[in-house]
Design a protein around this motif. Sequence first.
Motif, PDB file in Angstrom:
ATOM      1  N   CYS A 155       0.848  -1.179   0.000  1.00  0.00           N
ATOM      2  CA  CYS A 155       0.000   0.000   0.000  1.00  0.00           C
ATOM      3  C   CYS A 155       0.892   1.241   0.000  1.00  0.00           C
ATOM      4  O   CYS A 155       1.737   1.390   0.889  1.00  0.00           O
ATOM      5  CB  CYS A 155      -0.909   0.010   1.228  1.00  0.00           C
ATOM      6  SG  CYS A 155      -1.937   1.495   1.309  1.00  0.00           S
ATOM      7  N   PRO A 156       0.758   2.135  -0.988  1.00  0.00           N
ATOM      8  CA  PRO A 156       1.612   3.318  -1.031  1.00  0.00           C
ATOM      9  C   PRO A 156       1.337   4.305   0.111  1.00  0.00           C
ATOM     10  O   PRO A 156       2.196   5.102   0.448  1.00  0.00           O
ATOM     11  CB  PRO A 156       1.313   3.947  -2.389  1.00  0.00           C
ATOM     12  CG  PRO A 156       0.030   3.367  -2.848  1.00  0.00           C
ATOM     13  CD  PRO A 156      -0.155   2.057  -2.135  1.00  0.00           C
ATOM     14  N   LYS A 157       0.148   4.224   0.720  1.00  0.00           N
ATOM     15  CA  LYS A 157      -0.182   5.144   1.815  1.00  0.00           C
ATOM     16  C   LYS A 157       0.411   4.717   3.145  1.00  0.00           C
ATOM     17  O   LYS A 157       1.066   5.496   3.820  1.00  0.00           O
ATOM     18  CB  LYS A 157      -1.707   5.275   1.961  1.00  0.00           C
ATOM     19  CG  LYS A 157      -2.335   6.243   1.011  1.00  0.00           C
ATOM     20  CD  LYS A 157      -3.784   6.450   1.404  1.00  0.00           C
ATOM     21  CE  LYS A 157      -4.434   7.488   0.512  1.00  0.00           C
ATOM     22  NZ  LYS A 157      -5.848   7.662   0.859  1.00  0.00           N
ATOM     23  N   ASP A 158       0.124   3.463   3.550  1.00  0.00           N
ATOM     24  CA  ASP A 158       0.552   3.037   4.889  1.00  0.00           C
ATOM     25  C   ASP A 158       1.696   2.028   4.893  1.00  0.00           C
ATOM     26  O   ASP A 158       2.194   1.656   5.940  1.00  0.00           O
ATOM     27  CB  ASP A 158      -0.624   2.501   5.701  1.00  0.00           C
ATOM     28  CG  ASP A 158      -1.308   1.302   5.057  1.00  0.00           C
ATOM     29  OD1 ASP A 158      -0.666   0.574   4.284  1.00  0.00           O
ATOM     30  OD2 ASP A 158      -2.500   1.095   5.342  1.00  0.00           O
ATOM     31  N   GLY A 159       2.126   1.541   3.719  1.00  0.00           N
ATOM     32  CA  GLY A 159       3.276   0.645   3.625  1.00  0.00           C
ATOM     33  C   GLY A 159       3.003  -0.801   3.981  1.00  0.00           C
ATOM     34  O   GLY A 159       3.917  -1.614   3.990  1.00  0.00           O
ATOM     35  N   ASP A 165      -2.188 -11.431  -4.997  1.00  0.00           N
ATOM     36  CA  ASP A 165      -3.527 -11.423  -5.594  1.00  0.00           C
ATOM     37  C   ASP A 165      -4.410 -10.280  -5.075  1.00  0.00           C
ATOM     38  O   ASP A 165      -5.506 -10.085  -5.570  1.00  0.00           O
ATOM     39  CB  ASP A 165      -4.216 -12.773  -5.386  1.00  0.00           C
ATOM     40  CG  ASP A 165      -4.347 -13.171  -3.931  1.00  0.00           C
ATOM     41  OD1 ASP A 165      -3.640 -12.594  -3.080  1.00  0.00           O
ATOM     42  OD2 ASP A 165      -5.145 -14.078  -3.645  1.00  0.00           O
ATOM     43  N   TYR A 166      -3.934  -9.481  -4.120  1.00  0.00           N
ATOM     44  CA  TYR A 166      -4.687  -8.313  -3.654  1.00  0.00           C
ATOM     45  C   TYR A 166      -4.554  -7.186  -4.679  1.00  0.00           C
ATOM     46  O   TYR A 166      -3.495  -6.983  -5.267  1.00  0.00           O
ATOM     47  CB  TYR A 166      -4.147  -7.813  -2.313  1.00  0.00           C
ATOM     48  CG  TYR A 166      -4.648  -8.561  -1.106  1.00  0.00           C
ATOM     49  CD1 TYR A 166      -4.606  -9.947  -1.042  1.00  0.00           C
ATOM     50  CD2 TYR A 166      -5.149  -7.877  -0.013  1.00  0.00           C
ATOM     51  CE1 TYR A 166      -5.052 -10.626   0.070  1.00  0.00           C
ATOM     52  CE2 TYR A 166      -5.598  -8.555   1.113  1.00  0.00           C
ATOM     53  CZ  TYR A 166      -5.544  -9.937   1.140  1.00  0.00           C
ATOM     54  OH  TYR A 166      -5.985 -10.602   2.249  1.00  0.00           O
ATOM     55  N   VAL A 167      -5.619  -6.427  -4.897  1.00  0.00           N
ATOM     56  CA  VAL A 167      -5.596  -5.293  -5.812  1.00  0.00           C
ATOM     57  C   VAL A 167      -5.653  -3.978  -5.030  1.00  0.00           C
ATOM     58  O   VAL A 167      -4.953  -3.028  -5.348  1.00  0.00           O
ATOM     59  CB  VAL A 167      -6.770  -5.374  -6.820  1.00  0.00           C
ATOM     60  CG1 VAL A 167      -6.781  -4.158  -7.728  1.00  0.00           C
ATOM     61  CG2 VAL A 167      -6.686  -6.657  -7.638  1.00  0.00           C
ATOM     62  N   TYR A 168      -6.500  -3.935  -3.979  1.00  0.00           N
ATOM     63  CA  TYR A 168      -6.679  -2.726  -3.179  1.00  0.00           C
ATOM     64  C   TYR A 168      -6.368  -3.017  -1.712  1.00  0.00           C
ATOM     65  O   TYR A 168      -6.581  -4.126  -1.229  1.00  0.00           O
ATOM     66  CB  TYR A 168      -8.118  -2.206  -3.288  1.00  0.00           C
ATOM     67  CG  TYR A 168      -8.482  -1.807  -4.689  1.00  0.00           C
ATOM     68  CD1 TYR A 168      -8.105  -0.571  -5.197  1.00  0.00           C
ATOM     69  CD2 TYR A 168      -9.188  -2.671  -5.514  1.00  0.00           C
ATOM     70  CE1 TYR A 168      -8.425  -0.203  -6.489  1.00  0.00           C
ATOM     71  CE2 TYR A 168      -9.513  -2.317  -6.816  1.00  0.00           C
ATOM     72  CZ  TYR A 168      -9.126  -1.078  -7.301  1.00  0.00           C
ATOM     73  OH  TYR A 168      -9.438  -0.731  -8.582  1.00  0.00           O
ATOM     74  N   CYS A 169      -5.882  -2.017  -1.007  1.00  0.00           N
ATOM     75  CA  CYS A 169      -5.629  -2.117   0.428  1.00  0.00           C
ATOM     76  C   CYS A 169      -6.972  -2.272   1.142  1.00  0.00           C
ATOM     77  O   CYS A 169      -7.860  -1.433   0.961  1.00  0.00           O
ATOM     78  CB  CYS A 169      -4.907  -0.880   0.931  1.00  0.00           C
ATOM     79  SG  CYS A 169      -4.639  -0.870   2.713  1.00  0.00           S
ATOM     80  N   GLU A 175      -5.180   1.679  -4.303  1.00  0.00           N
ATOM     81  CA  GLU A 175      -4.685   0.645  -5.201  1.00  0.00           C
ATOM     82  C   GLU A 175      -3.254   0.285  -4.818  1.00  0.00           C
ATOM     83  O   GLU A 175      -2.408   1.156  -4.600  1.00  0.00           O
ATOM     84  CB  GLU A 175      -4.738   1.109  -6.656  1.00  0.00           C
ATOM     85  CG  GLU A 175      -4.410  -0.011  -7.624  1.00  0.00           C
ATOM     86  CD  GLU A 175      -4.697   0.361  -9.074  1.00  0.00           C
ATOM     87  OE1 GLU A 175      -4.318  -0.438  -9.939  1.00  0.00           O
ATOM     88  OE2 GLU A 175      -5.291   1.427  -9.326  1.00  0.00           O
ATOM     89  N   LEU A 176      -2.983  -1.022  -4.723  1.00  0.00           N
ATOM     90  CA  LEU A 176      -1.679  -1.505  -4.291  1.00  0.00           C
ATOM     91  C   LEU A 176      -0.684  -1.493  -5.443  1.00  0.00           C
ATOM     92  O   LEU A 176      -1.067  -1.607  -6.605  1.00  0.00           O
ATOM     93  CB  LEU A 176      -1.799  -2.912  -3.724  1.00  0.00           C
ATOM     94  CG  LEU A 176      -2.743  -3.074  -2.541  1.00  0.00           C
ATOM     95  CD1 LEU A 176      -2.887  -4.551  -2.171  1.00  0.00           C
ATOM     96  CD2 LEU A 176      -2.254  -2.271  -1.351  1.00  0.00           C
ATOM     97  N   ILE A 177       0.604  -1.357  -5.089  1.00  0.00           N
ATOM     98  CA  ILE A 177       1.669  -1.404  -6.088  1.00  0.00           C
ATOM     99  C   ILE A 177       2.462  -2.693  -5.896  1.00  0.00           C
ATOM    100  O   ILE A 177       2.554  -3.233  -4.790  1.00  0.00           O
ATOM    101  CB  ILE A 177       2.597  -0.184  -5.998  1.00  0.00           C
ATOM    102  CG1 ILE A 177       3.199  -0.053  -4.584  1.00  0.00           C
ATOM    103  CG2 ILE A 177       1.861   1.088  -6.377  1.00  0.00           C
ATOM    104  CD1 ILE A 177       4.235   1.055  -4.454  1.00  0.00           C
TER     105      ILE A 177
END
Length: 182
Positions: A155-159, A165-169, A175-177
Amino acid sequence: MKRLFIFFLMGAFILGTASNSFSKAIIGGVIYKRNGTVIKTKKFTKTLEPNEAIIGDYKENNIKIKIADIKEVQFLTSDVAYTFDHSKLVKKSGDIVIIKRDGKQYTLKNAYFPSSHFGYEFFDEINNRVSENIVAFSEISRIIFGTDIGTAKKCPKDGRIFPSDYVYCPYDKTELITVKPE
């Protein structure tokens, strides 16, 4: 009768050798550190070897679970060493979740390992050789055992780190990177 006895001895030897080989099998996997680093390794050493065990309390019983039987470990407490201090007879323990290879899940209270750190092997590209590094359990958020582990997501926000297989936190819907293992 002698043939039956010899056949029985051979079967026992083969089964004993196979189970002993499994318990000594090389185990690797992915280390997820609390700082967001993801490390993929083909071999764990020192306290994460197959015959070592995690000890903790489950439903008011003290149990041991061998590393060879574990698929994933999630460290729920970040401010402990996850070890047993024999000199002071004090547990530096915390709560962890263990997911065994058979799918059973255990939340262990006061869980600890035989040591406060473990080793892992990696390929050192600078020196062109396999090297070993050591990391403390207190630096780890999760360990997944197995060699067929892909990249992770962050997660770019909270790390926070998540499986590939996850797309979103799930916490903030960002959106996950993709994070490449070291």
